[in-house]
Every structure is written in C-alpha cells, then in structure tokens.
Design a protein around this motif. Structure first.
Motif, short mmCIF file in Angstrom:
data_model
loop_
_atom_site.label_atom_id
_atom_site.label_comp_id
_atom_site.label_asym_id
_atom_site.label_seq_id
_atom_site.Cartn_x
_atom_site.Cartn_y
_atom_site.Cartn_z
N ARG A 23 0.89 -1.10 0.01
CA ARG A 23 -0.02 0.13 -0.06
C ARG A 23 0.96 1.36 0.05
O ARG A 23 0.47 2.10 -0.68
N ASN A 39 0.30 5.14 6.38
CA ASN A 39 0.84 3.67 6.05
C ASN A 39 2.17 3.54 6.97
O ASN A 39 2.52 2.51 7.45
N ASN A 75 -9.25 3.43 6.85
CA ASN A 75 -9.59 2.82 5.80
C ASN A 75 -11.11 2.91 5.41
O ASN A 75 -11.59 3.06 4.24
N GLU A 145 -8.86 1.60 -5.47
CA GLU A 145 -8.49 2.07 -3.95
C GLU A 145 -9.50 1.40 -2.72
O GLU A 145 -9.05 1.11 -1.66
N HIS A 148 -8.43 -1.92 -1.99
CA HIS A 148 -7.28 -1.91 -1.37
C HIS A 148 -7.54 -1.79 0.15
O HIS A 148 -7.14 -2.18 0.99
N SER A 149 -8.59 -0.86 0.30
CA SER A 149 -8.97 -0.39 1.73
C SER A 149 -9.72 -1.51 2.52
O SER A 149 -9.42 -1.84 3.58
N GLN A 152 -7.29 -4.13 3.51
CA GLN A 152 -6.65 -3.70 4.79
C GLN A 152 -7.48 -3.84 5.91
O GLN A 152 -7.22 -4.26 7.22
#
Length: 205
Positions: A23, A39, A75, A145, A148-149, A152
């Motif tokens: 990330r 991050n 996130n 995105e 991705h979040s 996470q």
C-alpha cells in the motif's frame, strides 16, 4: 521469563507487513501524502506488535490491537472518500494536504488504462502544457482503492483477533508461572520477619 507461546509469533506480522508495504509503494507513486503518513505509522505499529510477540511484551501487542481500530476507521474514511460519501470528492486535494493536484497512481496506471497526452500550445496561457487523458480502463481507479482499503480492513480484523489471542495466552502463562512461584527460590512472602512483640521490646530498651 520463559513463555511457550513465543513459538506462535511467526504468522502474526508477516502478511500485515507485506500488505502495508504494498500500500505504501502505490501511495508513494501517487504522491498521496496523508495515506503515506498513515501507512508509515501502521508499519511502525506492526513492527512493534512483532517485537512484543517475540520479546514477550503483551503491552506492545495491546497497542497494536488498539491501533487496528484506528486503522480500520482510517480505511473506512478512504472508502468513503473514493466513493464520494457524505460530500467527499475523490477529485479533491484532501489526501495531498492541498499542496499538489496528484491523484491515485491507479488513475493512470490501472488495468487496461491507456494514457494519452495532447499538447495545449494553441491555447493562450497554456503553452508548454499537456492535457492528459486516460481511456480504456478495465476498472475505475476508485474501485481499486476501495478494494485496497477493504483488504486492509479484513487483515486488520484478523490481526486484532490474533493479537487478543496472543495476549490471552501470555496472560494465562504468566498467571500459571506466578502460581508455581517462578524461578525465585526465596519469594517475598517467605522473608523471615521478627515478631511484632520482639520489635516492641527492642524499641523499649
């Protein structure tokens, strides 16, 4: 202290570190300064959790567990930002602290994206500038995105559960260790003390 749970630390940080580093790389490529800082903190806390697991420091693992709640909240905010929930706009400069107009690296480099530049020298005041258009993207960058979040968040929840498990095991082992007296051959409660009446007589004399 010896702790039998030290052998259970190996799977704890590795996937979380890799996910955080991945990330971080893409946020660096997109000059997303707010996510870069977040991050960076996340990587430090993950390393702290690893250290706490290896060195038998339950407090460090508790710090990681608390941080996971912050990380999940962050996130969720990123997801809302790219989905433009609650008045947020993915085209704003919020994630770059309003110091640049950069967007997510995936906005020009997503799967199937073709980046084209057109000279704007014919327009007054825009000489030596280029207009960049991106076409053919198989998936819009904001959804990348969001994924991705979401990933996470999933990893953070797994990490939270595992951290709680490790802390509980450490606590149980510490309780059993204290119960058998540890390695101290002369516990504090075995210290010989003079009777109270003897001390009183010495003071009187």
């Amino acid at each position: 202290k010896h702790c039998g749970c030290r052998n259970c630390n190996s799977p704890f940080p590795s996937p979380f570190q890799l996910a955080a580093l991945e990330r971080q790389v893409f946020d660096f490529l997109g000059y997303q300064w707010a996510p870069i800082l977040a991050n960076f903190l996340h990587i430090i806390i993950v390393i702290l959790g690893l250290f706490g697991t290896i060195q038998y420091r339950p407090r460090y693992i508790v710090v990681y567990a608390i941080w996971t709640a912050v990380w999940v909240t962050w996130n969720i905010f990123i997801i809302c930002f790219y989905l433009e929930v609650g008045g947020l706009s993915k085209d704003s400069e919020l994630l770059t602290f309003n110091i640049s107009r950069h967007q997510s690296w995936w906005s020009e480099n997503g799967p199937g994206c073709v980046r084209k530049e057109a000279s704007m020298s014919g327009i007054k005041g825009l000489d030596n500038h280029s207009y960049i258009s991106v076409i053919g993207c198989a998936l819009e960058y904001r959804y990348i995105e969001v994924m991705h979040s979401s990933f996470q968040i999933l990893i953070a929840l797994v990490g939270f559960v595992y951290a709680c498990y490790v802390v509980s095991v450490f606590t149980e082992e510490e309780d059993s260790f204290d119960f058998i007296g540890g390695f101290d051959p002369f516990p504090l409660y075995h210290v010989n003390e003079k009777p109270t009446n003897l001390l009183f007589k010495q003071t009187y004399l």
